[in-house]
Structures are given as C-alpha cells and as structure tokens.
Design an enzyme around this catalytic site. Sequence first.
Site, PDB file in Angstrom:
ATOM      1  N   ASP A 123     -14.086 -46.326 -13.610  1.00 48.50           N
ATOM      2  CA  ASP A 123     -15.304 -46.280 -12.658  1.00 48.50           C
ATOM      3  C   ASP A 123     -14.949 -47.047 -11.445  1.00 48.50           C
ATOM      4  O   ASP A 123     -13.592 -47.064 -11.211  1.00 48.50           O
ATOM      5  CB  ASP A 123     -16.399 -47.166 -13.452  1.00 48.50           C
ATOM      6  N   HIS A 177     -21.319 -49.801  -9.214  1.00 45.18           N
ATOM      7  CA  HIS A 177     -21.555 -48.658 -10.170  1.00 45.18           C
ATOM      8  C   HIS A 177     -20.736 -49.021 -11.674  1.00 45.18           C
ATOM      9  O   HIS A 177     -21.287 -48.841 -12.712  1.00 45.18           O
ATOM     10  CB  HIS A 177     -20.996 -47.422  -9.456  1.00 45.18           C
ATOM     11  N   SER A 182     -24.733 -40.932 -15.216  1.00 45.02           N
ATOM     12  CA  SER A 182     -23.921 -42.081 -15.226  1.00 45.02           C
ATOM     13  C   SER A 182     -24.198 -43.175 -16.163  1.00 45.02           C
ATOM     14  O   SER A 182     -23.534 -43.927 -16.886  1.00 45.02           O
ATOM     15  CB  SER A 182     -23.532 -42.609 -13.992  1.00 45.02           C
TER      16      SER A 182
END
Length: 671
Positions: free
Chosen positions: A279, A381, A567
């Site tokens: 990620d 994120h 996600s």
Amino acid sequence: MKRAISAMLALAATCSSTLAVSASMPTVDYTVFGHTLPLQVKSEAIAITWNPTEANAYQMPDDLEDFVRSHNLIIQSTGQHHAILTALSGPLTDTSLNALRNHSQVASVQSVLHSPWATGTAKPSATSTLLLTDELIVQVDPSLSATALEVKLQRVGLELVRPLRFAESQYVVRSRSQHGPELLNTAQRLRQFSGIISAEPNMMQASVATVNLPSASQPVEISRLPHTKPNADTSLQQTAWHLDSRHYRGNRLPRTDIHATEAWEISNRGAGVNVAVIDSTIQWDHPDLINQLACPNISADTALPDETCGYDFVEADGDTRLSEAEIEILKPKFQDSFRLSDQQLLANYPGLVQMLGDMRSSEKARIIRGYLRYQVEVNFHGTWTAGVITANSPGDGLIGVAPDAKILPVRVFDLAGFTSTERLIEATGYAAARGVDVINLSLGSLIPSEAFTHHLFDLLDRYPNLVIVASAGNSNLDGVGFPAAIPGVLSVGATTLDGERASYSTYGGQLDIVAPGGDLWLGARGGILTTGGTWLPELWEGLSIPQSAWGYGVDPLGKYVRVEGTSFAAPNVAGVVALMRGEDVGSRLSREELLERLLATASHEALSLSESDHKHYRLQKELGFGTVFDIPFVRRSGIYEPSAPIDAEQYYFGAGVVNALQAVESVQKKF
C-alpha cells in the site's frame, strides 16, 4: 486463465474506443494480451525527472522551479526527483515543452496519460492518471540468457537496466533515444522476437492515494460531513460497526457486520499468521500497530538494503513510515491549512485559486483548506488498511479483525499516490518470499499489465497456500477492476451499515465476496473505523491543536479515522482469512480449500438491494448490457459471460458478506 483476462480487456477496449471518439484528446495505443486500449494524452500536462542534487530529493532545484513557474505551470511532486507540471489554462505550448526538454537540469520528459475505461468517465481525474516512462518491463522465456536478451534489445534501441527482484525472468529495460508514445511502438516490435513473452511500459499510475481538487459543482467534501460523537458510555471500539453492528442496529435488525467479536471468542485471533499490506505509507509506530509487525528471519545475503520488518519500495529502505524528507514536503501545506486566514490562503495558492474559477472567496478558501489537508491524510491509506486488519490497542483504542496476526508493511505508493509496474511486481514477490500467508492489495483499478498478471500466476503456483485479496474497485461499474480481476485473486466489493451495496462499489463479473466498506454519506458513523497517521508530532510542531475533528478524523489529531471504499472491504476479508489460517496449524488446508470454506460461509441474509440496483439488474437481465455510466459510455456485464443467469444478489454481492464466525468454525470442524 489467459482467455478470461483477454475477455476483460476486450470489454475495456470497447469502452475506451467509445470514449476516445467522444473526447477531443489525442490518443496512444496500449496493447496488452493482444487487445489495444486507447489512452488519452493530457496535452495540458507533462512529467519531468530532474538530475539528482544534494538537496531534498522531493524538492525541485530552485532555479528549475523558478524556470517552471515562469512558464505558468503548477508543480505536483510525484516522487524523488520527479514531478508533474500542469498548465493553468489550455495545452502546453511547444515553446514550454522544448524549453523543458533542453533545460540542463531536466533528465527526461514523460507523457501524462488518462485511462478513461478504468474509471468509467471521459473526464480525466487523478485516479486515472498514467505516466509513460522511458522504461519497459520485459518478460522472457526462462531459457533465454541475459546475453541473448541484450542482443535483441540492441536491435530496437534498448538497453538492459536490471533483472526484477523476486520475479521469474522479468527485466527492466530502457530506451536510448525513444520517448513517450514512440516506446509503445518499440514494445510492439520487441514482442515479435522469439523468446519474448511480454513487453510493456513500466507505467507509473495513480491508484489509492490520489487527490482531485474539488470544483464549484462538488461543494461537499468530507470535512463537511457530520462528525457524530459517541455517548459518554460508548467506547471507540463499539463504534467499529464492521466488527459488530449491534451498537448501531440493535438486536432486532439483521447484523451487517462480519461477526468478528464472536470469532475472537472461539479462536486464537490469527496468532501465528502474517499478512502483507502492500500500500502507501504505513505508519507502524501508531500505538495500536507498533507491536503488530512481522519480522521474518532473513539471511544477510538475501536481505534488501536496511531491511528489518517490511520494506519501502519507494525510498528503497526498510521503513514504510514517512521519512524526515517526506514530512518536510508535506508539513508546510498541512500547516498552512490550519494557520492561515482565508485571505492569506488565497494569496499563497494563486494557482489553485485560478483552477477553482468563479466562486465566492470564502468557498475557494474552504475548498483549498480541505484539499491541502486531504493531500496529507490520504498518504496514510496504508495505515488505514493495516489498522482494519490487525490493530491491537494496549488501552482503549482499536482492535482489528485479526488482532493477534502480524503485518508485513510494504510500501509501493509515493507521496503523490503513484506506483509503478516494477514496484508492484517486486513488492508482491518480496512479500511471498518472506513467507506471508495473505497479501492484501487495496489498489483500486489499475491499468491491466501482462507482466504483473504473469507474475501473480507464478506466485500462486509457487506458493500454493498463499491467499491474495484485492479490492474490487470504486468505479460503480459492472466487472471488477485490475488486479482483482486476475483469476486466483480474491476480489472484494463493499457494503454499508444498512446492508446495501456501497454506491461506489464495483459489482458483477468476477466479484467473489463483499465486506463492510463504509458509506460516509450516512454520516461519520457510516465509515470504517481504523488507525490514522496525521497524529505525528512533527506535523503539528508550532500549531495549536484543533478544537474538533476534521477531514476523516475521529479526533482532532487524526489518530483514528472513519473511511470508505473497497480498499477497506478487502482488509476485512484479509483479516478473516488470517483468522481461518490461524486455526489451521501447519497450513494443512490448500488455498482452494480455505477459500471454498470462506465463500461457502458467506451469506446474503442481512443484505438488501436498493431500488436503483433492482432496476439496473432488471435492465441487465432483460436487455443484456450493463452499466450506462456516462453516456455514451457503456460497459458490458462482467469479465466473464456467465454460463448461466445469476440472481441479483450474486450479481451485486458475489457469495455474500463474509462471516468470520462461521468461517472459523468451518476450519475448526475440518480438524
């Protein structure tokens, strides 16, 4: 398998051809698995790489920056020694382009492209931006020697850079003189040579951590959504509805969560299982993550530079947290968003003011303030994803789906949200080589890649117990995105607190399962609670702490956030797989057996279809075509043509919402 991917690409090509005709942008052809996908050239933007200096690698040299700004170009850093330059109005002039190419500090200039078929719209956005570098990824037959490869490369003006690490017979090669679209033609020629399996651009593309500047027609952003405060007797953990929704839904309504809390009571909570999170920035020193790192035993001769517990393929070191240099890049704009008055903010960011066009000054300031904060927030994120899987608070913080599992943090996205085919291949190969049980790819919809597809096939064959989980995509389209569409990868769509399909979630073809992904339009409580990253003391140095939460934050510092997206559905499923594998000591169940039990225990019972989804399904079933997303954009149904009609629930939810309790029980009953 190859036919399945080819079917997906044929559909994508149909969509993109329609868009290319409808849009005025020039196009270049990208060929993958024998299908041609037109990509639109963004004539108002160009990417440059500058020669390294002793200064901060993310900071453009002062004289080059002055030169760029003199041509009225906005600078967006996209990594070390790299940036995208965008004209404030209209396409870049030939004068500006030639001046950049001839500047002594500019090492290379790259085309900026837009992939409309990936997002379902002809309107360019950050999430569909591609950078066409001067490199190719080439896969060869294992019997072809490096010397023989170099001979073939020389015939088309290419040179060998290096073999890809953790990959089978894949190489990075570079052009000596060709640039941009010319290199696509060279890749086509190279594919004709014997021994060459695939050749494609080492494309840089934005996926998870991307930023769009809001416009006057999009007046609502996350900072304006209501922040609901739990009651005084409500703990933070109780508001994590994806784990147990009864706090919000009571005992009379069906539960829309994954039944994690009951699974913990009968399991070892994922102990002994390692999950790779591939990620963006993973700030693993968050109090709820700092004890959750997987640190594989590696010999000195196989370790990567500075490797300890995970790896950063952006900065090429063993720490996936923000570096000091990166903090120095993010900090000024972040602090401006809190410190400056509206008038000062508008004066300091004239380029953004001009891009926003005609609206009230106060509205411009509000949008720019939120935009600057979001640029920092979204870099975490990866921290958000990791928290969903395995947060394990020592106090009154957050518990993830598999709190006794460990994460191997792997960073592939830079500060601007870009990754590359090269990074994705090496990162997934690295994670598998370090012995993880699960790989989580919350990557959105990437452009299809033969090299990455072949690589994942190799990993799935080489590691028969490895499970790869990927988010289906947030495009609200029929047919999941890439890499979730690759056969053998578990694709995950998103549901809401109300038990409906999240409005953004991709559905239909090749969707395997769903899990809570959140819906912030329901208010803050509708989001998925997880660990944030903006609490870092360095970001707040010299600032007063805000009086209330902002952006995605639950608290004023952003130590915890509520987010939405497939996600965050994917790590819910990755966490459940970790719980299951934790009960399978010695990994006696194969990947196929484990996933069969996961899908068999999922359920549609608590799920419901919206009126809109009912009507769309009726249209698809009766007339045979799928989403009419942005006329004349039409995307056909699915990646595979189903061999038999599927019902509406399967169409939108796959096997159903994952159930941790029943999945764990299914494994326990086996033994």
